[in-house]
Design an enzyme around this catalytic site. Structure first.
Site, mmCIF file in Angstrom:
data_model
loop_
_atom_site.group_PDB
_atom_site.id
_atom_site.type_symbol
_atom_site.label_atom_id
_atom_site.label_comp_id
_atom_site.label_asym_id
_atom_site.label_seq_id
_atom_site.Cartn_x
_atom_site.Cartn_y
_atom_site.Cartn_z
ATOM 1 N N HIS A 123 0.853 -1.199 0.000
ATOM 2 C CA HIS A 123 0.000 0.000 0.000
ATOM 3 C C HIS A 123 0.887 1.247 0.000
ATOM 4 O O HIS A 123 2.016 1.225 0.486
ATOM 5 C CB HIS A 123 -0.874 -0.042 1.261
ATOM 6 N N ASP A 195 2.794 -3.873 9.186
ATOM 7 C CA ASP A 195 1.566 -3.121 8.928
ATOM 8 C C ASP A 195 0.401 -4.087 9.130
ATOM 9 O O ASP A 195 0.169 -4.977 8.318
ATOM 10 C CB ASP A 195 1.601 -2.572 7.498
ATOM 11 N N GLN A 198 -4.800 -4.580 7.842
ATOM 12 C CA GLN A 198 -5.768 -5.537 7.314
ATOM 13 C C GLN A 198 -5.905 -6.789 8.175
ATOM 14 O O GLN A 198 -6.798 -7.607 7.933
ATOM 15 C CB GLN A 198 -5.372 -5.943 5.887
ATOM 16 N N LYS A 221 -10.655 -0.185 10.290
ATOM 17 C CA LYS A 221 -10.824 -1.462 9.594
ATOM 18 C C LYS A 221 -11.114 -2.597 10.578
ATOM 19 O O LYS A 221 -11.184 -3.765 10.175
ATOM 20 C CB LYS A 221 -9.572 -1.791 8.775
ATOM 21 N N CYS A 368 -4.728 1.956 -3.818
ATOM 22 C CA CYS A 368 -3.487 2.544 -3.293
ATOM 23 C C CYS A 368 -2.284 1.628 -3.519
ATOM 24 O O CYS A 368 -1.353 1.596 -2.710
ATOM 25 C CB CYS A 368 -3.616 2.885 -1.809
#
Length: 407
Positions: A123, A195, A198, A221, A368
């Protein structure tokens, strides 16, 4: 498979007011959870409850409302820390994953020749900071956008300062082999940033077991409000990390005699200048409690069954290409990105038709991830990202729409 999906989905659906909506005269089918999730009533109530009963600033007022707001705010930090196996003192509250990654990029004080290794499929939030602050070293990806993890060790040099990876790809849904990445990076003395934007609401997370050095993630999210996220970092990094921003709330003493002299508070508070997103943070804490109430093991069980149902259903439609189609369910979350071969239609217009004609909300475009799409030679894709409240009937509505558009 249907029973596994639908039994849990139907149990939690009443918790989400948004799901009562209709789109174009049809029941809303919300399949855009990789972008942001609907909010359960418990989170909405926590935010509204702050406004109605405890509106005050935190860590400042000594009156009853200030104390109550501070307690709710501090409880939220503890909730989030507990979810990822961390201590509250290691949790820096930020605006989201993007700011958390930029925080690390700033804190490492990278020079133009300092290298950061990451998959080319990442991303923008895990691409652009390394263009600005250091020297990006993108890992090769295959034609579906999956990283070639076996290339990692060969990319690490004496100039490598960080390996930064998305736990779950926002395009393919693929789960990164975090333990192996950490093993390789640490063998070269290189820290790892994860990261988890998600993965936070899909997979159990424990920073100690994973062995990562930084974790960045967002609330929105994971059933929480927008505008808040966290950076988890090891205490030694937070102790020596330069200040990210300065102002009210992060000061222990500002000396008017010594020009430029001031004493910041201890971490994490010294990195949280200004009035924070109080109501969003309280909502984040409520979202974590909601996740625990459902149970991440139950969410994962739903995810595995849904992944198979969704990917197999899309792959059976002529004229549809599903990225990373052959990736087994245990190596992904329930997320499918695909291309519809429909004459005179872009992937964005496919998504709009799904919304207008079938009440199905999905993402479309580049998500993205311009580099991934460029290397895969794709002029956009459609992404369907279910979550624990989605039923097989809703996936069937998506498949019906895609089938009609593709035909």
């Amino acid at each position: 498979m249907k029973e596994t999906i639908d039994s849990l989905a139907k149990k939690v659906r009443p918790d989400f007011p948004l799901l009562r909506r209709e789109i174009s005269g049809r029941p809303l089918v919300f399949l855009d959870n990789a972008s942001t999730t609907p909010k359960p009533k418990a989170v909405i109530d926590a935010v509204v409850g702050y406004y109605e009963n405890a509106t005050a600033n935190v860590h400042r007022g000594v009156h009853a409302l200030g104390e109550e707001a501070t307690r709710l705010f501090d409880d939220a930090r503890r909730e989030v820390a507990g979810l990822i196996g961390a201590q509250p003192s290691e949790i820096v509250l930020v605006r989201g994953t993007t700011e958390a990654i930029n925080f690390v990029a700033n804190g490492l004080e990278l020079g133009p020749e300092d290298e950061v290794v990451f998959p080319a499929s990442e991303h923008h939030a895990n691409w652009i900071p390394w263009r600005v602050h250091g020297k990006p070293v993108p890992m090769p990806i295959d034609e579906d956008g999956l990283p070639k993890w076996d290339s990692l060790e060969g990319l690490i040099t004496k100039k490598t300062r960080l390996v930064s990876v998305g736990h779950v790809s926002n395009v393919t849904g693929a789960i990164a082999p975090v333990e192996e990445i950490v093993r390789i990076a640490h063998a070269h003395g290189v820290p790892v940033l994860l990261d988890a934007a998600q993965s936070l609401s899909h997979l159990p997370l424990d920073v100690q077991k994973l062995g990562v050095d930084f974790l960045a993630t967002s609330s929105h999210k994971a059933f929480g409000p927008s505008g808040v996220g966290i950076l988890w970092g090891r205490k030694d990094f937070l102790a020596k990390c330069p200040l990210y921003q300065v102002g009210g709330g992060m000061i222990s003493l500002n000396n008017d005699i010594d020009v430029g002299g001031f004493v910041p508070r201890d971490a994490p508070f010294k990195f949280e200048a200004g009035t924070p997103a109080i109501e969003a943070t309280i909502g984040f804490g409520a979202a974590v409690r909601y996740l625990r109430q459902i149970g991440l093991d139950h969410i994962r069980e739903h995810d595995l069954a849904m992944s198979r149902y969704l990917v197999e259903g899309l792959a059976d439609i002529p004229g549809v290409r599903v990225l990373a189609r052959k990736l087994p369910p245990e190596k992904r979350i329930a997320l499918a990105t695909f291309v519809v071969d429909a004459p005179a239609m872009t992937q964005e217009s496919v998504a709009r038709a799904l919304s207008d004609m079938f009440g199905v909300c999905v993402s479309a475009g580049f998500h993205c991830t311009h580099v991934l799409h460029a290397r895969a030679k794709l002029a956009g894709t459609v992404r369907a990202s279910p979550h624990v409240f989605n039923t097989t009937e809703e996936i069937d509505a998506l498949l019906e729409g895609v089938r009609e558009i593709a035909g």
